[in-house]
Scaffold this motif. Structure first.
Motif, mmCIF file in Angstrom:
data_model
loop_
_atom_site.group_PDB
_atom_site.id
_atom_site.type_symbol
_atom_site.label_atom_id
_atom_site.label_comp_id
_atom_site.label_asym_id
_atom_site.label_seq_id
_atom_site.Cartn_x
_atom_site.Cartn_y
_atom_site.Cartn_z
ATOM 1 N N UNK A 92 44.166 24.578 -31.314
ATOM 2 C CA UNK A 92 45.568 24.718 -30.893
ATOM 3 C C UNK A 92 45.925 23.592 -29.922
ATOM 4 N N UNK A 93 45.034 23.329 -28.983
ATOM 5 C CA UNK A 93 45.274 22.248 -28.012
ATOM 6 C C UNK A 93 45.356 20.905 -28.719
ATOM 7 N N UNK A 94 44.349 20.593 -29.540
ATOM 8 C CA UNK A 94 44.299 19.293 -30.190
ATOM 9 C C UNK A 94 45.462 19.050 -31.129
ATOM 10 N N UNK A 95 45.782 20.021 -31.966
ATOM 11 C CA UNK A 95 46.877 19.848 -32.926
ATOM 12 C C UNK A 95 48.230 19.734 -32.225
ATOM 13 N N UNK A 96 48.412 20.502 -31.157
ATOM 14 C CA UNK A 96 49.680 20.443 -30.425
ATOM 15 C C UNK A 96 49.842 19.096 -29.732
ATOM 16 N N UNK A 97 48.784 18.599 -29.129
ATOM 17 C CA UNK A 97 48.865 17.302 -28.459
ATOM 18 C C UNK A 97 49.131 16.183 -29.463
ATOM 19 N N UNK A 98 48.564 16.304 -30.659
ATOM 20 C CA UNK A 98 48.860 15.317 -31.704
ATOM 21 C C UNK A 98 50.338 15.357 -32.078
ATOM 22 N N UNK A 99 50.886 16.553 -32.248
ATOM 23 C CA UNK A 99 52.305 16.683 -32.602
ATOM 24 C C UNK A 99 53.216 16.162 -31.490
ATOM 25 N N UNK A 100 52.778 16.314 -30.252
ATOM 26 C CA UNK A 100 53.559 15.802 -29.121
ATOM 27 C C UNK A 100 53.429 14.291 -28.968
ATOM 28 N N UNK A 101 52.507 13.689 -29.703
ATOM 29 C CA UNK A 101 52.356 12.237 -29.678
ATOM 30 C C UNK A 101 51.557 11.695 -28.514
ATOM 31 N N UNK A 102 50.716 12.541 -27.904
ATOM 32 C CA UNK A 102 49.868 12.074 -26.805
ATOM 33 C C UNK A 102 48.893 11.034 -27.334
ATOM 34 N N UNK A 103 48.776 9.900 -26.654
ATOM 35 C CA UNK A 103 47.958 8.801 -27.176
ATOM 36 C C UNK A 103 46.475 8.970 -26.867
ATOM 37 N N UNK A 104 46.153 9.566 -25.708
ATOM 38 C CA UNK A 104 44.752 9.688 -25.322
ATOM 39 C C UNK A 104 44.568 10.902 -24.423
ATOM 40 N N UNK A 105 43.473 11.629 -24.648
ATOM 41 C CA UNK A 105 43.178 12.836 -23.877
ATOM 42 C C UNK A 105 41.824 12.686 -23.209
ATOM 43 N N UNK A 106 41.796 12.810 -21.900
ATOM 44 C CA UNK A 106 40.545 12.707 -21.133
ATOM 45 C C UNK A 106 40.222 14.085 -20.569
ATOM 46 N N UNK A 107 39.183 14.708 -21.122
ATOM 47 C CA UNK A 107 38.737 16.021 -20.674
ATOM 48 C C UNK A 107 37.726 15.868 -19.539
#
Length: 237
Positions: free
Chosen positions: A141-156
Motif C-alpha cells: 500500500x505504501x509503495x504503490x501509493x508513493x508511486x502514484x503520487x510521483x515520489x522520486x526516491x524513498x529513504x527508509x
C-alpha cells in the motif's frame, strides 16, 4: 506464513469502542491541550488527566498520542507538505513508525487521530519487531501509493538495535526489486536524529521528530483515509 495481527487486544472494544469512552477521551485531550500549551510536562499531565477521567495505562497511552500543545500544532502545520505535493520529491520515512501504524489499521486495531491531525497507535516494537499477517500488504500500500503520487526516491530508516530489523530490511529490498520501487533502506542506531535533521520531507508521527523536522508530510493519515475504509479511528476532536 504468520497469522499474527497487530495491535488489537481483547479489551480494546471496551476501552475504546464505546461512544461514552470516546467522548471521555476527547474531553481528556482538551484538558491535555490546555495544560501542554501552558508548559506543563507531558508525563505528569497524562497522569493527572488520566486519573481525573479514570483512564487505565493503555487508555493513557492513547491519550498521550492524541495530545499536543497549541504551539506544536502551529509548528507541525507550518512545516507540513500535502501528499499531492510530493511529486518529484525525496522522502525520509520513520520505518517502524509508519509500518506499524499501517499494520495496526489493516489488522482492525484502534487508531488514534491526534489534535495535530496525525495518526498514532498503541502498539510498539518493545525491542523486537515481529512480522504480522498484514506486513506485506502494508508495504505494498505504501509503495504503490508513493508511486502514484510521483515520489522520486524513498529513504527508509529503521532502528538497528531492534531485533529482526535486518530481516525486515531484506523483505523491503525484495519487494522493491519485485515492484521496481525506488527505495533505499538503512538500519541506523538513532533514526530519530537522522530524520529530525534530514533535508528531505519526513514521514513520521513521532512528536519529537515532527517538532524538529524542516518539512513533514502526514502520509499515514493519507494512506488510512484513502485505502483502509474500515479502519477503527478514534478522533481527539
Amino acid at each position: 506464513m504468520t497469522t499474527r495481527n497487530r495491535g488489537r487486544e481483547a479489551s480494546d472494544d471496551r476501552l475504546f469502542g464505546e461512544l461514552p469512552m470516546q467522548e471521555k477521551l476527547k474531553a481528556a485531550a482538551k484538558d491535555m491541550l490546555y495544560l501542554l500549551s501552558r508548559g506543563y510536562a507531558e508525563k505528569s499531565s497524562v497522569q493527572l488527566v488520566g486519573n481525573r477521567y479514570t483512564l487505565n495505562a493503555r487508555q493513557q497511552r492513547a491519550l498521550h498520542g492524541m495530545s499536543c500543545s497549541e504551539q506544536q500544532i502551529v509548528i507541525r502545520n507550518k512545516n507540513r507538505v500535502t501528499p499531492k505535493m510530493l511529486k518529484g520529491q525525496t522522502i525520509a520515512i520513520d520505518g517502524f513508525n509508519l509500518l506499524i501504524i499501517l499494520e495496526s489499521a489493516l489488522s482492525g486495531a484502534y487508531i488514534f487521530k491526534g489534535l495535530d491531525g496525525y495518526y498514532r497507535d498503541v502498539s510498539g516494537v518493545h525491542g523486537t519487531y515481529k512480522r504480522v499477517q498484514k506486513t506485506e500488504e502494508a508495504l505494498l500500500v505504501i509503495g504503490n501509493t508513493l508511486d502514484k503520487l510521483g515520489v522520486s526516491w524513498v529513504h527508509w530508516y529503521f532502528d538497528a538495535p531492534v531485533s529482526n530489523s535486518g530481516r525486515l530490511k531484506t523483505t523491503l529490498r525484495e519487494l522493491a526489486e519485485q515492484h521496481h520501487f525506488s527505495w533505499k533502506i538503512d538500519l541506523v542506531n538513532n533514526p530519530d536524529k537522522e530524520l529530525a535533521s534530514s533535508a528531505h520531507i519526513v514521514v513520521s508521527s513521532d512528536a519529537w521528530i515532527l517538532d524538529r523536522a524542516q518539512k513533514n508530510t502526514n502520509l499515514a493519515a493519507y494512506l488510512i483515509d484513502h485505502h483502509i475504509q474500515e479502519a477503527n479511528i478514534i478522533c481527539a476532536e
